[in-house]
Design a protein around this motif. Structure first.
Motif, PDB file in Angstrom:
ATOM      1  N   ASP A  26       0.820  -1.208   0.000  1.00  0.00           N
ATOM      2  CA  ASP A  26       0.000   0.000   0.000  1.00  0.00           C
ATOM      3  C   ASP A  26       0.856   1.261   0.000  1.00  0.00           C
ATOM      4  O   ASP A  26       0.515   2.257  -0.644  1.00  0.00           O
ATOM      5  N   ILE A  27       1.975   1.217   0.727  1.00  0.00           N
ATOM      6  CA  ILE A  27       2.873   2.377   0.760  1.00  0.00           C
ATOM      7  C   ILE A  27       3.474   2.620  -0.628  1.00  0.00           C
ATOM      8  O   ILE A  27       3.523   3.756  -1.114  1.00  0.00           O
ATOM      9  N   LYS A  28       3.928   1.540  -1.283  1.00  0.00           N
ATOM     10  CA  LYS A  28       4.473   1.669  -2.640  1.00  0.00           C
ATOM     11  C   LYS A  28       3.441   2.258  -3.590  1.00  0.00           C
ATOM     12  O   LYS A  28       3.744   3.127  -4.411  1.00  0.00           O
ATOM     13  N   SER A  29       2.207   1.771  -3.486  1.00  0.00           N
ATOM     14  CA  SER A  29       1.137   2.256  -4.352  1.00  0.00           C
ATOM     15  C   SER A  29       0.875   3.735  -4.114  1.00  0.00           C
ATOM     16  O   SER A  29       0.712   4.516  -5.065  1.00  0.00           O
ATOM     17  N   TRP A  30       0.849   4.146  -2.834  1.00  0.00           N
ATOM     18  CA  TRP A  30       0.583   5.543  -2.500  1.00  0.00           C
ATOM     19  C   TRP A  30       1.684   6.445  -3.053  1.00  0.00           C
ATOM     20  O   TRP A  30       1.413   7.464  -3.694  1.00  0.00           O
ATOM     21  N   ILE A  31       2.938   6.056  -2.834  1.00  0.00           N
ATOM     22  CA  ILE A  31       4.065   6.870  -3.288  1.00  0.00           C
ATOM     23  C   ILE A  31       4.120   6.917  -4.815  1.00  0.00           C
ATOM     24  O   ILE A  31       4.397   7.968  -5.414  1.00  0.00           O
ATOM     25  N   HIS A  32       3.846   5.788  -5.460  1.00  0.00           N
ATOM     26  CA  HIS A  32       3.830   5.757  -6.930  1.00  0.00           C
ATOM     27  C   HIS A  32       2.774   6.715  -7.468  1.00  0.00           C
ATOM     28  O   HIS A  32       3.043   7.498  -8.384  1.00  0.00           O
ATOM     29  N   GLN A  33       1.580   6.663  -6.903  1.00  0.00           N
ATOM     30  CA  GLN A  33       0.513   7.538  -7.363  1.00  0.00           C
ATOM     31  C   GLN A  33       0.844   9.004  -7.082  1.00  0.00           C
ATOM     32  O   GLN A  33       0.516   9.891  -7.872  1.00  0.00           O
ATOM     33  N   TYR A  34       1.492   9.237  -5.963  1.00  0.00           N
ATOM     34  CA  TYR A  34       1.915  10.603  -5.615  1.00  0.00           C
ATOM     35  C   TYR A  34       2.845  11.148  -6.699  1.00  0.00           C
ATOM     36  O   TYR A  34       2.658  12.269  -7.200  1.00  0.00           O
ATOM     37  N   GLY A  35       3.851  10.342  -7.056  1.00  0.00           N
ATOM     38  CA  GLY A  35       4.794  10.781  -8.080  1.00  0.00           C
ATOM     39  C   GLY A  35       4.127  11.015  -9.422  1.00  0.00           C
ATOM     40  O   GLY A  35       4.443  11.983 -10.131  1.00  0.00           O
ATOM     41  N   CYS A  36       3.178  10.152  -9.774  1.00  0.00           N
ATOM     42  CA  CYS A  36       2.479  10.294 -11.058  1.00  0.00           C
ATOM     43  C   CYS A  36       1.609  11.548 -11.103  1.00  0.00           C
ATOM     44  O   CYS A  36       1.349  12.093 -12.185  1.00  0.00           O
ATOM     45  N   SER A  37       1.172  12.021  -9.944  1.00  0.00           N
ATOM     46  CA  SER A  37       0.260  13.166  -9.920  1.00  0.00           C
ATOM     47  C   SER A  37       0.981  14.508 -10.065  1.00  0.00           C
ATOM     48  O   SER A  37       0.363  15.506 -10.450  1.00  0.00           O
ATOM     49  N   LEU A  38       2.272  14.550  -9.744  1.00  0.00           N
ATOM     50  CA  LEU A  38       2.966  15.839  -9.691  1.00  0.00           C
ATOM     51  C   LEU A  38       3.145  16.515 -11.052  1.00  0.00           C
ATOM     52  O   LEU A  38       2.898  17.728 -11.162  1.00  0.00           O
ATOM     53  N   ASP A 207      -5.797   6.665  -5.872  1.00  0.00           N
ATOM     54  CA  ASP A 207      -6.176   7.186  -7.184  1.00  0.00           C
ATOM     55  C   ASP A 207      -7.112   8.376  -7.066  1.00  0.00           C
ATOM     56  O   ASP A 207      -7.017   9.339  -7.835  1.00  0.00           O
ATOM     57  N   GLN A 208      -8.040   8.313  -6.116  1.00  0.00           N
ATOM     58  CA  GLN A 208      -8.980   9.419  -5.923  1.00  0.00           C
ATOM     59  C   GLN A 208      -8.289  10.611  -5.272  1.00  0.00           C
ATOM     60  O   GLN A 208      -8.487  11.756  -5.682  1.00  0.00           O
ATOM     61  N   LEU A 209      -7.494  10.342  -4.261  1.00  0.00           N
ATOM     62  CA  LEU A 209      -6.816  11.416  -3.533  1.00  0.00           C
ATOM     63  C   LEU A 209      -5.813  12.147  -4.437  1.00  0.00           C
ATOM     64  O   LEU A 209      -5.741  13.370  -4.445  1.00  0.00           O
ATOM     65  N   LEU A 210      -5.046  11.352  -5.182  1.00  0.00           N
ATOM     66  CA  LEU A 210      -3.964  11.894  -5.981  1.00  0.00           C
ATOM     67  C   LEU A 210      -4.345  11.912  -7.453  1.00  0.00           C
ATOM     68  O   LEU A 210      -3.613  11.445  -8.321  1.00  0.00           O
ATOM     69  N   LYS A 211      -5.491  12.445  -7.714  1.00  0.00           N
ATOM     70  CA  LYS A 211      -6.012  12.494  -9.081  1.00  0.00           C
ATOM     71  C   LYS A 211      -5.058  13.255  -9.976  1.00  0.00           C
ATOM     72  O   LYS A 211      -4.584  14.340  -9.628  1.00  0.00           O
ATOM     73  N   VAL A 212      -4.758  12.666 -11.126  1.00  0.00           N
ATOM     74  CA  VAL A 212      -3.858  13.311 -12.086  1.00  0.00           C
ATOM     75  C   VAL A 212      -4.652  14.368 -12.843  1.00  0.00           C
ATOM     76  O   VAL A 212      -5.653  14.068 -13.483  1.00  0.00           O
TER      77      VAL A 212
END
Length: 213
Positions: A26-38, A207-212
């Protein structure tokens, strides 16, 4: 019920709802999505660098448009560091935000558990409560610092009392965005997202929190 009590339970609830991934996956998924959103949110071309070394999750973000970079190292949800630097100056470390769980902090969750009014507080939550809590957590923390160099923008407020690594990273994502229209849109989006999730008692996915954008 007193608004402060309602907002105290809501404060802890928001952190648990969106900023408490558990387990390496879950941590990997969160960080990955964070990076994709920036890149979309900040309108930059470069994606952050992420890695996992000896059980530590690391992310490096270079934001050349405002000459700032930051490195985050997460050991677990109670132990992390974030260092902010001036890109154009190799010795330009501005500061390091360091959280060490071995030292005492005000036991907010423990006291709320003992007060045992969570169910009553949940029934009283309003849109205004949610907006005030999100202001305090993300948009305008009460205790914060301003960066005067290399950028002098009073609208950037770096929270000083944040002890959750995922909340801190998300907070930086909003604060360092240099585009006023996007900041305004994001604030409206998040207020609506959390309001709907709390009213419907539904989870908020990365995905919802870190929407691209």
């Amino acid at each position: 019920m007193d608004n402060d009590i309602i907002q105290a339970y809501l404060w802890q609830g928001v952190i648990k709802l969106a900023f408490s991934p558990s387990g390496d996956k879950d941590i990997k998924s969160w960080i990955h999505q964070y990076g994709c959103s920036l890149p979309g949110f900040w309108e930059i071309a470069e994606y952050p660098k992420t890695s996992e070394i000896n059980g530590q999750f690391q992310i490096n973000v270079n934001f050349h448009q405002i000459n700032i970079s930051f490195d985050c190292s997460i050991t677990n949800i109670d132990k992390f560091t974030v260092s902010l630097s001036h890109i154009a100056n190799t010795t330009g470390l501005m500061w390091t935000h360091d959280v060490d769980f071995q030292y005492f902090a005000f036991p907010s969750q423990s006291l709320l558990n003992k007060l045992n009014k969570g169910k009553q507080a949940t029934k009283k939550i309003s849109t205004q409560h949610i907006e005030r809590v999100l202001d305090g957590l993300i948009f305008h923390p009460r205790s914060h610092q301003h960066i005067e160099y290399p950028i002098n923008n009073h609208e950037i407020r770096i929270g000083g009392g944040i002890d959750n690594p995922f909340l801190y990273l998300f907070h930086l994502r909003y604060q360092l965005c240099p585009i006023p229209e996007k900041r305004s849109e994001e604030k409206n989006r998040l207020n609506e997202l959390f309001t709907n999730a709390i009213e419907n008692r539904s989870a908020i996915t990365p995905d919802q929190l870190l929407k691209v954008h």
